[in-house]
Motif scaffolding. Sequence first.
Motif, PDB file in Angstrom:
ATOM      1  N   VAL A  23      66.340 -51.211 -30.636  1.00  0.00           N
ATOM      2  CA  VAL A  23      66.298 -50.838 -29.220  1.00  0.00           C
ATOM      3  C   VAL A  23      67.139 -49.604 -28.956  1.00  0.00           C
ATOM      4  O   VAL A  23      66.731 -48.695 -28.213  1.00  0.00           O
ATOM      5  CB  VAL A  23      66.763 -52.019 -28.343  1.00  0.00           C
ATOM      6  CG1 VAL A  23      66.915 -51.587 -26.887  1.00  0.00           C
ATOM      7  CG2 VAL A  23      65.772 -53.169 -28.439  1.00  0.00           C
ATOM      8  N   VAL A  24      68.320 -49.532 -29.564  1.00  0.00           N
ATOM      9  CA  VAL A  24      69.183 -48.361 -29.373  1.00  0.00           C
ATOM     10  C   VAL A  24      68.501 -47.099 -29.890  1.00  0.00           C
ATOM     11  O   VAL A  24      68.506 -46.046 -29.236  1.00  0.00           O
ATOM     12  CB  VAL A  24      70.536 -48.573 -30.077  1.00  0.00           C
ATOM     13  CG1 VAL A  24      71.317 -47.263 -30.150  1.00  0.00           C
ATOM     14  CG2 VAL A  24      71.361 -49.625 -29.349  1.00  0.00           C
ATOM     15  N   ALA A  25      67.889 -47.190 -31.081  1.00  0.00           N
ATOM     16  CA  ALA A  25      67.219 -46.019 -31.649  1.00  0.00           C
ATOM     17  C   ALA A  25      66.041 -45.581 -30.784  1.00  0.00           C
ATOM     18  O   ALA A  25      65.843 -44.378 -30.535  1.00  0.00           O
ATOM     19  CB  ALA A  25      66.745 -46.332 -33.064  1.00  0.00           C
ATOM     20  N   MET A  26      65.258 -46.541 -30.305  1.00  0.00           N
ATOM     21  CA  MET A  26      64.109 -46.210 -29.468  1.00  0.00           C
ATOM     22  C   MET A  26      64.548 -45.638 -28.123  1.00  0.00           C
ATOM     23  O   MET A  26      63.949 -44.687 -27.609  1.00  0.00           O
ATOM     24  CB  MET A  26      63.234 -47.442 -29.265  1.00  0.00           C
ATOM     25  CG  MET A  26      62.587 -47.958 -30.546  1.00  0.00           C
ATOM     26  SD  MET A  26      61.659 -49.506 -30.313  1.00  0.00           S
ATOM     27  CE  MET A  26      60.236 -48.907 -29.394  1.00  0.00           C
ATOM     28  N   THR A  27      65.622 -46.207 -27.567  1.00  0.00           N
ATOM     29  CA  THR A  27      66.138 -45.691 -26.296  1.00  0.00           C
ATOM     30  C   THR A  27      66.642 -44.270 -26.456  1.00  0.00           C
ATOM     31  O   THR A  27      66.420 -43.411 -25.594  1.00  0.00           O
ATOM     32  CB  THR A  27      67.265 -46.612 -25.774  1.00  0.00           C
ATOM     33  OG1 THR A  27      66.763 -47.935 -25.621  1.00  0.00           O
ATOM     34  CG2 THR A  27      67.790 -46.117 -24.441  1.00  0.00           C
ATOM     35  N   ALA A  28      67.344 -44.011 -27.560  1.00  0.00           N
ATOM     36  CA  ALA A  28      67.866 -42.662 -27.802  1.00  0.00           C
ATOM     37  C   ALA A  28      66.732 -41.656 -27.959  1.00  0.00           C
ATOM     38  O   ALA A  28      66.805 -40.536 -27.430  1.00  0.00           O
ATOM     39  CB  ALA A  28      68.749 -42.673 -29.049  1.00  0.00           C
ATOM     40  N   ALA A  29      65.679 -42.047 -28.674  1.00  0.00           N
ATOM     41  CA  ALA A  29      64.545 -41.140 -28.864  1.00  0.00           C
ATOM     42  C   ALA A  29      63.860 -40.842 -27.540  1.00  0.00           C
ATOM     43  O   ALA A  29      63.485 -39.691 -27.252  1.00  0.00           O
ATOM     44  CB  ALA A  29      63.559 -41.745 -29.855  1.00  0.00           C
ATOM     45  N   ALA A  30      63.679 -41.860 -26.717  1.00  0.00           N
ATOM     46  CA  ALA A  30      63.050 -41.656 -25.409  1.00  0.00           C
ATOM     47  C   ALA A  30      63.931 -40.783 -24.528  1.00  0.00           C
ATOM     48  O   ALA A  30      63.442 -39.867 -23.852  1.00  0.00           O
ATOM     49  CB  ALA A  30      62.786 -42.998 -24.731  1.00  0.00           C
ATOM     50  N   VAL A  62      61.165 -65.555 -24.402  1.00  0.00           N
ATOM     51  CA  VAL A  62      60.983 -64.351 -25.217  1.00  0.00           C
ATOM     52  C   VAL A  62      62.167 -63.410 -24.986  1.00  0.00           C
ATOM     53  O   VAL A  62      62.577 -63.185 -23.850  1.00  0.00           O
ATOM     54  CB  VAL A  62      59.664 -63.622 -24.864  1.00  0.00           C
ATOM     55  CG1 VAL A  62      59.485 -62.391 -25.741  1.00  0.00           C
ATOM     56  CG2 VAL A  62      58.484 -64.568 -25.012  1.00  0.00           C
ATOM     57  N   ARG A  63      62.718 -62.881 -26.041  1.00  0.00           N
ATOM     58  CA  ARG A  63      63.788 -61.895 -25.920  1.00  0.00           C
ATOM     59  C   ARG A  63      63.137 -60.537 -25.650  1.00  0.00           C
ATOM     60  O   ARG A  63      62.416 -60.004 -26.488  1.00  0.00           O
ATOM     61  CB  ARG A  63      64.617 -61.833 -27.199  1.00  0.00           C
ATOM     62  CG  ARG A  63      65.862 -60.954 -27.100  1.00  0.00           C
ATOM     63  CD  ARG A  63      66.606 -60.918 -28.417  1.00  0.00           C
ATOM     64  NE  ARG A  63      67.844 -60.154 -28.281  1.00  0.00           N
ATOM     65  CZ  ARG A  63      68.634 -59.840 -29.298  1.00  0.00           C
ATOM     66  NH1 ARG A  63      68.311 -60.223 -30.541  1.00  0.00           N
ATOM     67  NH2 ARG A  63      69.746 -59.147 -29.103  1.00  0.00           N
ATOM     68  N   VAL A  64      63.396 -59.977 -24.475  1.00  0.00           N
ATOM     69  CA  VAL A  64      62.737 -58.742 -24.059  1.00  0.00           C
ATOM     70  C   VAL A  64      63.777 -57.665 -23.790  1.00  0.00           C
ATOM     71  O   VAL A  64      64.770 -57.901 -23.089  1.00  0.00           O
ATOM     72  CB  VAL A  64      61.882 -58.951 -22.788  1.00  0.00           C
ATOM     73  CG1 VAL A  64      61.191 -57.655 -22.392  1.00  0.00           C
ATOM     74  CG2 VAL A  64      60.850 -60.046 -23.015  1.00  0.00           C
ATOM     75  N   ALA A  65      63.545 -56.500 -24.352  1.00  0.00           N
ATOM     76  CA  ALA A  65      64.357 -55.321 -24.034  1.00  0.00           C
ATOM     77  C   ALA A  65      63.463 -54.325 -23.308  1.00  0.00           C
ATOM     78  O   ALA A  65      62.417 -53.927 -23.829  1.00  0.00           O
ATOM     79  CB  ALA A  65      64.931 -54.684 -25.299  1.00  0.00           C
TER      80      ALA A  65
END
Length: 533
Positions: A419-426, A389-392
């Motif tokens: 992933v980049v967008a979600m990381t930036a939001a977090a 599974v590809r996991v970030a």
Amino acid sequence: MPQTVDSAAVRTWCALALDALGREREEIDAINVYPVADGDTGTNLYLTVESARRAVEAVFEAHDPGGTAPGFADVSHAMAHGALIGARGNSGTILAQLLRGMAEVLARGRDGEHLAEALRTAAASARQAVAHPVEGTILSVASAASEAAPRGGSDAAAVARAAYEGARTALDATPGQLAVLEEAGVVDAGGRGLVTVLGALVEAVSGEPPARTPRHQKAVVAPHAEACATGGPAYEVIYLLEADDAAVARLRARLDALGDSLVVVGGDGLWNVHVHVDDAGAAVEAGVEAGRPHRIRITHFGADPVPARPAERIQRAVVAVVPGEGLAALCTEAGATTVLARPGEPPASGELVDAIRRAHAREVVLLPNAAELRHTAAAAAEQARAEGVRVALIPTRAAVQGIAALAVHEPDRRFDEDVVAMTAAAGATRYGELAVAEHQSFTSAGVCQAGDVLGLIDGDVAVIGQDLAETAETVLDRMLAAGGELVTLVLADDAPAGLAERLETHVRDRHLAVDTCVYHGGRQAAPLLIGVE
């Protein structure tokens, strides 16, 4: 040519050993049937020595170029340390301990007598590092090399040559000591690699290469690989661990109960841990309890133990840890698979892996939503990756950061972009929470008493108050002092009535153009969670 093991000889030894393992890596991989027939012993030994050589070269490059070599203590320590931090697999980990044992003795003297003692110390320390030593392996070859080394001689080349010949003889005897080797018609792969390393030592101290070791081709491959995949532990777990001796002793006992092929090498606060287990998460969690694990590597020996039919597989999913039932429902409605973290009961990595499997997705974004779950989530991510599974892993430290990440999640865009967008939001979400002190203690905001209300911002106590609502207002003001557009409030079931309305009014009156969003978290440890985006 050097007849002692000086700094230059160590440098040459590492270079020659790496070259030799590079030439023979595929041959050693091909005869690898024990302890796991995964065909990587030669590669693991090569990577271990490569790390040792890189560390030695760094010492030479940093040394003042005045025509003299760096001190032997620095070079030998670099070799041992480099092997320790770069050790791969069962044999690579044992080789790292052998090099460490040799370096400790050679620091006291570098002639033939000390080299013989170094070989004996190395063999003994390697056996001590293995939970259940087995004859017919690299340990037997190391012991034979040490026993063959003559005592009392001053010529390091003669000692190295005798040890090498003793190792070759022991290697040829390994099939008679281990049934799986005899059945496959091969010698032990780890022992074969050690003979190669000792051959490089002979050339380094004498200037003459030893007689080449005969080729040992594998007679049977598939039956052993299949047996390994179905009969033994499913995972190989390796990590570096910062811990004291007492914690490592407890760790050995725990890992020994979890699996097999346990090897723990190192010392002076830094260890390399290797074990084969069915529950990779439990092995990593044991390391977390013992100290600080890092460079965690988890390899799955067989196929995915929980296969999903292609028709059931979706492209992408989000797995989120949540502190209460209310947020679980919210995140589930948003399409996430959730893991409930009950008060005082953080989820184990096995629970996170199970959630990833339940998601039945090729790609998974994992949101741990708690700083203390960082190592647990990392272990789960590695285990899931080993299963294909590809996991970030987005290192969200609070539930409100997970909510922010989930809000911008778009499964239809490219995985990396999502992933980049979600990381930036977090990352753009500051987080706070309110808690009630259970006893007197020292905090970053001063001394608190039992029953005091603690206002935490980004994990640190920033406010100590008496009233929950007033303390929450102070925390909000501090968090919004640096700006913000949206406040997220997550209230527990036992939060005071009217708290949400009071805080919404406070934000509206004191901070213009800031919106407020309220969620009911259900039963959660903190009466109030705060997020500011």
